[in-house]
Design a protein around this motif. Structure first.
Motif, PDB file in Angstrom:
ATOM      1  N   ASN A  41       3.517  -3.527 -14.217  1.00 48.27           N
ATOM      2  CA  ASN A  41       2.632  -2.627 -14.947  1.00 48.27           C
ATOM      3  C   ASN A  41       3.432  -1.461 -15.532  1.00 48.27           C
ATOM      4  O   ASN A  41       4.414  -1.010 -14.939  1.00 48.27           O
ATOM      5  CB  ASN A  41       1.554  -2.072 -14.007  1.00 48.27           C
ATOM      6  N   ARG A  42       2.973  -0.958 -16.677  1.00 48.35           N
ATOM      7  CA  ARG A  42       3.672   0.143 -17.333  1.00 48.35           C
ATOM      8  C   ARG A  42       3.777   1.366 -16.420  1.00 48.35           C
ATOM      9  O   ARG A  42       4.802   2.049 -16.397  1.00 48.35           O
ATOM     10  CB  ARG A  42       2.952   0.514 -18.633  1.00 48.35           C
ATOM     11  N   HIS A  43       2.726   1.647 -15.634  1.00 46.78           N
ATOM     12  CA  HIS A  43       2.754   2.852 -14.802  1.00 46.78           C
ATOM     13  C   HIS A  43       3.745   2.749 -13.649  1.00 46.78           C
ATOM     14  O   HIS A  43       4.061   3.755 -13.009  1.00 46.78           O
ATOM     15  CB  HIS A  43       1.355   3.188 -14.271  1.00 46.78           C
ATOM     16  N   SER A  44       4.267   1.550 -13.351  1.00 43.37           N
ATOM     17  CA  SER A  44       5.199   1.390 -12.238  1.00 43.37           C
ATOM     18  C   SER A  44       6.552   0.843 -12.673  1.00 43.37           C
ATOM     19  O   SER A  44       7.338   0.386 -11.851  1.00 43.37           O
ATOM     20  CB  SER A  44       4.592   0.455 -11.177  1.00 43.37           C
ATOM     21  N   VAL A  45       6.830   0.911 -13.954  1.00 42.79           N
ATOM     22  CA  VAL A  45       8.024   0.254 -14.488  1.00 42.79           C
ATOM     23  C   VAL A  45       9.324   0.800 -13.886  1.00 42.79           C
ATOM     24  O   VAL A  45      10.316   0.073 -13.774  1.00 42.79           O
ATOM     25  CB  VAL A  45       8.039   0.352 -16.030  1.00 42.79           C
ATOM     26  N   ASN A  46       9.328   2.055 -13.453  1.00 47.51           N
ATOM     27  CA  ASN A  46      10.549   2.654 -12.900  1.00 47.51           C
ATOM     28  C   ASN A  46      10.585   2.657 -11.378  1.00 47.51           C
ATOM     29  O   ASN A  46      11.500   3.226 -10.774  1.00 47.51           O
ATOM     30  CB  ASN A  46      10.707   4.091 -13.411  1.00 47.51           C
ATOM     31  N   GLU A  47       9.600   2.037 -10.742  1.00 41.92           N
ATOM     32  CA  GLU A  47       9.524   2.051  -9.281  1.00 41.92           C
ATOM     33  C   GLU A  47      10.223   0.835  -8.663  1.00 41.92           C
ATOM     34  O   GLU A  47      10.104  -0.276  -9.163  1.00 41.92           O
ATOM     35  CB  GLU A  47       8.055   2.070  -8.835  1.00 41.92           C
ATOM     36  N   ASP A  48      10.924   1.081  -7.561  1.00 39.55           N
ATOM     37  CA  ASP A  48      11.582   0.010  -6.806  1.00 39.55           C
ATOM     38  C   ASP A  48      10.589  -0.502  -5.760  1.00 39.55           C
ATOM     39  O   ASP A  48      10.643  -0.131  -4.592  1.00 39.55           O
ATOM     40  CB  ASP A  48      12.856   0.540  -6.145  1.00 39.55           C
ATOM     41  N   ILE A  49       9.663  -1.342  -6.198  1.00 39.70           N
ATOM     42  CA  ILE A  49       8.582  -1.856  -5.359  1.00 39.70           C
ATOM     43  C   ILE A  49       8.457  -3.360  -5.559  1.00 39.70           C
ATOM     44  O   ILE A  49       9.142  -3.944  -6.402  1.00 39.70           O
ATOM     45  CB  ILE A  49       7.226  -1.191  -5.707  1.00 39.70           C
TER      46      ILE A  49
ATOM     47  N   VAL B  55      -2.090   8.526  -5.818  1.00 46.52           N
ATOM     48  CA  VAL B  55      -1.700   7.709  -6.977  1.00 46.52           C
ATOM     49  C   VAL B  55      -0.526   8.338  -7.722  1.00 46.52           C
ATOM     50  O   VAL B  55       0.365   7.643  -8.204  1.00 46.52           O
ATOM     51  CB  VAL B  55      -2.911   7.513  -7.914  1.00 46.52           C
ATOM     52  N   GLN B  56      -0.521   9.649  -7.856  1.00 47.85           N
ATOM     53  CA  GLN B  56       0.561  10.388  -8.501  1.00 47.85           C
ATOM     54  C   GLN B  56       0.913   9.873  -9.899  1.00 47.85           C
ATOM     55  O   GLN B  56       2.074   9.679 -10.243  1.00 47.85           O
ATOM     56  CB  GLN B  56       1.803  10.410  -7.594  1.00 47.85           C
ATOM     57  N   ARG B  57      -0.129   9.625 -10.659  1.00 51.42           N
ATOM     58  CA  ARG B  57       0.030   9.362 -12.093  1.00 51.42           C
ATOM     59  C   ARG B  57      -1.243   9.804 -12.783  1.00 51.42           C
ATOM     60  O   ARG B  57      -2.306   9.869 -12.157  1.00 51.42           O
ATOM     61  CB  ARG B  57       0.315   7.881 -12.382  1.00 51.42           C
TER      62      ARG B  57
ATOM     63  N   ARG C  40       0.859  -1.187   0.000  1.00 53.03           N
ATOM     64  CA  ARG C  40       0.000   0.000   0.000  1.00 53.03           C
ATOM     65  C   ARG C  40       0.891   1.231   0.000  1.00 53.03           C
ATOM     66  O   ARG C  40       1.899   1.280   0.715  1.00 53.03           O
ATOM     67  CB  ARG C  40      -0.907  -0.016   1.232  1.00 53.03           C
ATOM     68  N   THR C  41       0.542   2.198  -0.787  1.00 56.36           N
ATOM     69  CA  THR C  41       1.338   3.420  -0.890  1.00 56.36           C
ATOM     70  C   THR C  41       1.474   4.103   0.472  1.00 56.36           C
ATOM     71  O   THR C  41       0.508   4.222   1.217  1.00 56.36           O
ATOM     72  CB  THR C  41       0.692   4.385  -1.899  1.00 56.36           C
ATOM     73  N   ASP C  42       2.684   4.539   0.790  1.00 54.98           N
ATOM     74  CA  ASP C  42       2.921   5.329   1.991  1.00 54.98           C
ATOM     75  C   ASP C  42       3.872   6.471   1.634  1.00 54.98           C
ATOM     76  O   ASP C  42       4.059   6.792   0.454  1.00 54.98           O
ATOM     77  CB  ASP C  42       3.462   4.471   3.133  1.00 54.98           C
ATOM     78  N   LYS C  43       4.467   7.077   2.641  1.00 53.23           N
ATOM     79  CA  LYS C  43       5.316   8.237   2.389  1.00 53.23           C
ATOM     80  C   LYS C  43       6.546   7.892   1.557  1.00 53.23           C
ATOM     81  O   LYS C  43       7.053   8.725   0.790  1.00 53.23           O
ATOM     82  CB  LYS C  43       5.755   8.862   3.723  1.00 53.23           C
ATOM     83  N   ASN C  44       7.032   6.661   1.686  1.00 53.41           N
ATOM     84  CA  ASN C  44       8.298   6.288   1.045  1.00 53.41           C
ATOM     85  C   ASN C  44       8.148   5.465  -0.223  1.00 53.41           C
ATOM     86  O   ASN C  44       9.055   5.443  -1.055  1.00 53.41           O
ATOM     87  CB  ASN C  44       9.153   5.511   2.050  1.00 53.41           C
ATOM     88  N   VAL C  45       7.010   4.769  -0.370  1.00 50.65           N
ATOM     89  CA  VAL C  45       6.821   3.849  -1.504  1.00 50.65           C
ATOM     90  C   VAL C  45       5.488   4.146  -2.187  1.00 50.65           C
ATOM     91  O   VAL C  45       4.465   4.270  -1.511  1.00 50.65           O
ATOM     92  CB  VAL C  45       6.832   2.379  -1.040  1.00 50.65           C
ATOM     93  N   ASN C  46       5.502   4.257  -3.509  1.00 48.64           N
ATOM     94  CA  ASN C  46       4.260   4.537  -4.229  1.00 48.64           C
ATOM     95  C   ASN C  46       3.984   3.443  -5.262  1.00 48.64           C
ATOM     96  O   ASN C  46       4.804   3.189  -6.139  1.00 48.64           O
ATOM     97  CB  ASN C  46       4.330   5.900  -4.928  1.00 48.64           C
TER      98      ASN C  46
ATOM     99  N   TYR D  85       2.231  14.135  -0.075  1.00 53.71           N
ATOM    100  CA  TYR D  85       1.905  13.160   0.968  1.00 53.71           C
ATOM    101  C   TYR D  85       1.026  13.789   2.042  1.00 53.71           C
ATOM    102  O   TYR D  85       0.024  13.205   2.465  1.00 53.71           O
ATOM    103  CB  TYR D  85       3.190  12.617   1.600  1.00 53.71           C
ATOM    104  N   PHE D  86       1.380  14.979   2.489  1.00 56.25           N
ATOM    105  CA  PHE D  86       0.588  15.673   3.505  1.00 56.25           C
ATOM    106  C   PHE D  86      -0.845  15.889   3.012  1.00 56.25           C
ATOM    107  O   PHE D  86      -1.812  15.678   3.761  1.00 56.25           O
ATOM    108  CB  PHE D  86       1.240  17.020   3.840  1.00 56.25           C
ATOM    109  N   ILE D  87      -0.983  16.293   1.761  1.00 57.82           N
ATOM    110  CA  ILE D  87      -2.310  16.566   1.200  1.00 57.82           C
ATOM    111  C   ILE D  87      -3.147  15.301   1.125  1.00 57.82           C
ATOM    112  O   ILE D  87      -4.311  15.276   1.530  1.00 57.82           O
ATOM    113  CB  ILE D  87      -2.188  17.224  -0.197  1.00 57.82           C
ATOM    114  N   TRP D  88      -2.551  14.193   0.620  1.00 54.72           N
ATOM    115  CA  TRP D  88      -3.385  12.998   0.460  1.00 54.72           C
ATOM    116  C   TRP D  88      -3.729  12.348   1.789  1.00 54.72           C
ATOM    117  O   TRP D  88      -4.819  11.775   1.942  1.00 54.72           O
ATOM    118  CB  TRP D  88      -2.809  12.019  -0.557  1.00 54.72           C
ATOM    119  N   LYS D  89      -2.868  12.455   2.770  1.00 48.63           N
ATOM    120  CA  LYS D  89      -3.210  11.911   4.090  1.00 48.63           C
ATOM    121  C   LYS D  89      -4.355  12.701   4.731  1.00 48.63           C
ATOM    122  O   LYS D  89      -5.254  12.129   5.356  1.00 48.63           O
ATOM    123  CB  LYS D  89      -1.992  11.933   5.008  1.00 48.63           C
ATOM    124  N   PHE D  90      -4.328  14.017   4.574  1.00 49.10           N
ATOM    125  CA  PHE D  90      -5.410  14.845   5.101  1.00 49.10           C
ATOM    126  C   PHE D  90      -6.719  14.528   4.382  1.00 49.10           C
ATOM    127  O   PHE D  90      -7.765  14.353   5.023  1.00 49.10           O
ATOM    128  CB  PHE D  90      -5.070  16.330   4.939  1.00 49.10           C
ATOM    129  N   ALA D  91      -6.679  14.442   3.051  1.00 48.20           N
ATOM    130  CA  ALA D  91      -7.889  14.155   2.265  1.00 48.20           C
ATOM    131  C   ALA D  91      -8.453  12.774   2.593  1.00 48.20           C
ATOM    132  O   ALA D  91      -9.676  12.595   2.697  1.00 48.20           O
ATOM    133  CB  ALA D  91      -7.575  14.261   0.769  1.00 48.20           C
TER     134      ALA D  91
END
Length: 271
Positions: free
Chosen positions: A105-113, A149-151, A82-88, A178-184
């Motif tokens: 997935n194409r939208h996460s191809v560059n992520e270290d997850i 989501v940031q995409r 699940r997305t958190d402050k350090n991993v999306n 991160y601050f904005i999405w946690k508040f929302a």
């Protein structure tokens, strides 16, 4: 292609069975949704061309799962993501991913997850009565989707996609996002299950976000046969499916019978 999809489905089924057994053991409620729900009713299993499974959970169970999974599940085999402050993960919901597979997935191809094959999990939230509070909830849900989501979104229309592109350019800082999405997120989920008469899905397509459902449709589960296994659905699945897809028992045109994910690399044998 058919053989690849069937291998994906078999892995998804293994995950679903493990997830079902875990939830039953820890008194967590969930229900199949999306293509898996249609497949359960129309095909008694997977839609033949579908390559994934999604489930709903009441918000309280959804949040409890995050804690219980890390304590009691076989996390070397199935990881809670699940997305958190350090991993999306570029998905607004949570997922359980098979650590012994690769599905990028194409939208996460560059992520270290964790890029394992995923069982997607989405919360069902309480829905307020008043129009103003409901509009405010939807506003916060859109803000959450944008900054979590940031995409650029694939399923919320061209206008939302343009707005997202503009907002990302204006607010590029990850800590601020991160601050904005946690508040929302906190604001959109403030209507507790036991205090409302209706519920809603705030993660997913724009059409789904705008719909309200009787809570009674989700308070109980019914079990159906899915690939020979007993799997729970929400009691009001027929009303829900007709609202979303109309005549869901009718097969779509041949041109639309294809997997929805845009995977760039798949390996069912290696992490």
């Amino acid at each position: 292609m058919k053989s690849i999809i069937r291998r994906l489905q078999n892995k998804e089924l293994e995950m679903l069975i493990y997830f079902r057994d875990f939830c039953e053991k820890h008194n967590l409620k969930f229900y199949l949704c999306g293509g898996g729900l249609i497949g359960a009713i129309r095909h008694k299993g997977f839609i033949p061309w579908d390559d994934d499974l999604d489930v709903f959970m009441p918000r309280e169970d959804y949040e409890r799962l995050a804690v219980l999974w890390k304590k009691y599940a076989d996390t070397k085999r199935y990881k809670y993501c699940r997305t958190d402050k350090n991993v999306n993960y570029h998905d607004a919901g949570a997922s359980i991913r098979d650590e012994n597979t690769t599905f990028i997935n194409r939208h996460s191809v560059n992520e270290d997850i964790c890029h394992g094959l995923a069982l997607e999990i989405m919360p069902i939230d309480g829905c307020p009565r008043g129009k103003f509070n409901r509009m405010l909830q939807l506003f916060y849900a859109m803000v959450f989707a944008l900054f979590n989501v940031q995409r650029l979104p694939d399923n919320k229309g061209k206008l939302f996609r343009k707005i997202a592109s503009l907002v990302y350019s204006v607010i590029p800082n990850k800590s601020v996002r991160y601050f904005i999405w946690k508040f929302a997120e906190k604001q959109m989920m403030r209507y507790k299950w036991d205090k409302v008469d209706e519920v809603t899905e705030l993660i997913g397509s724009l059409k789904g976000m705008k719909l309200r459902h009787p809570k009674s449709d989700f308070e109980e589960v019914v079990y159906v046969s899915f690939e020979g296994e007993r799997i729970p659905l929400m009691k009001g699945y027929d009303r829900y499916l007709r609202l979303i897809w109309g005549d869901y028992m009718k097969l779509p045109p041949e041109k639309d019978r294809k997997a929805k994910h845009d995977a760039v690399f798949i390996d069912m044998d290696k992490s």
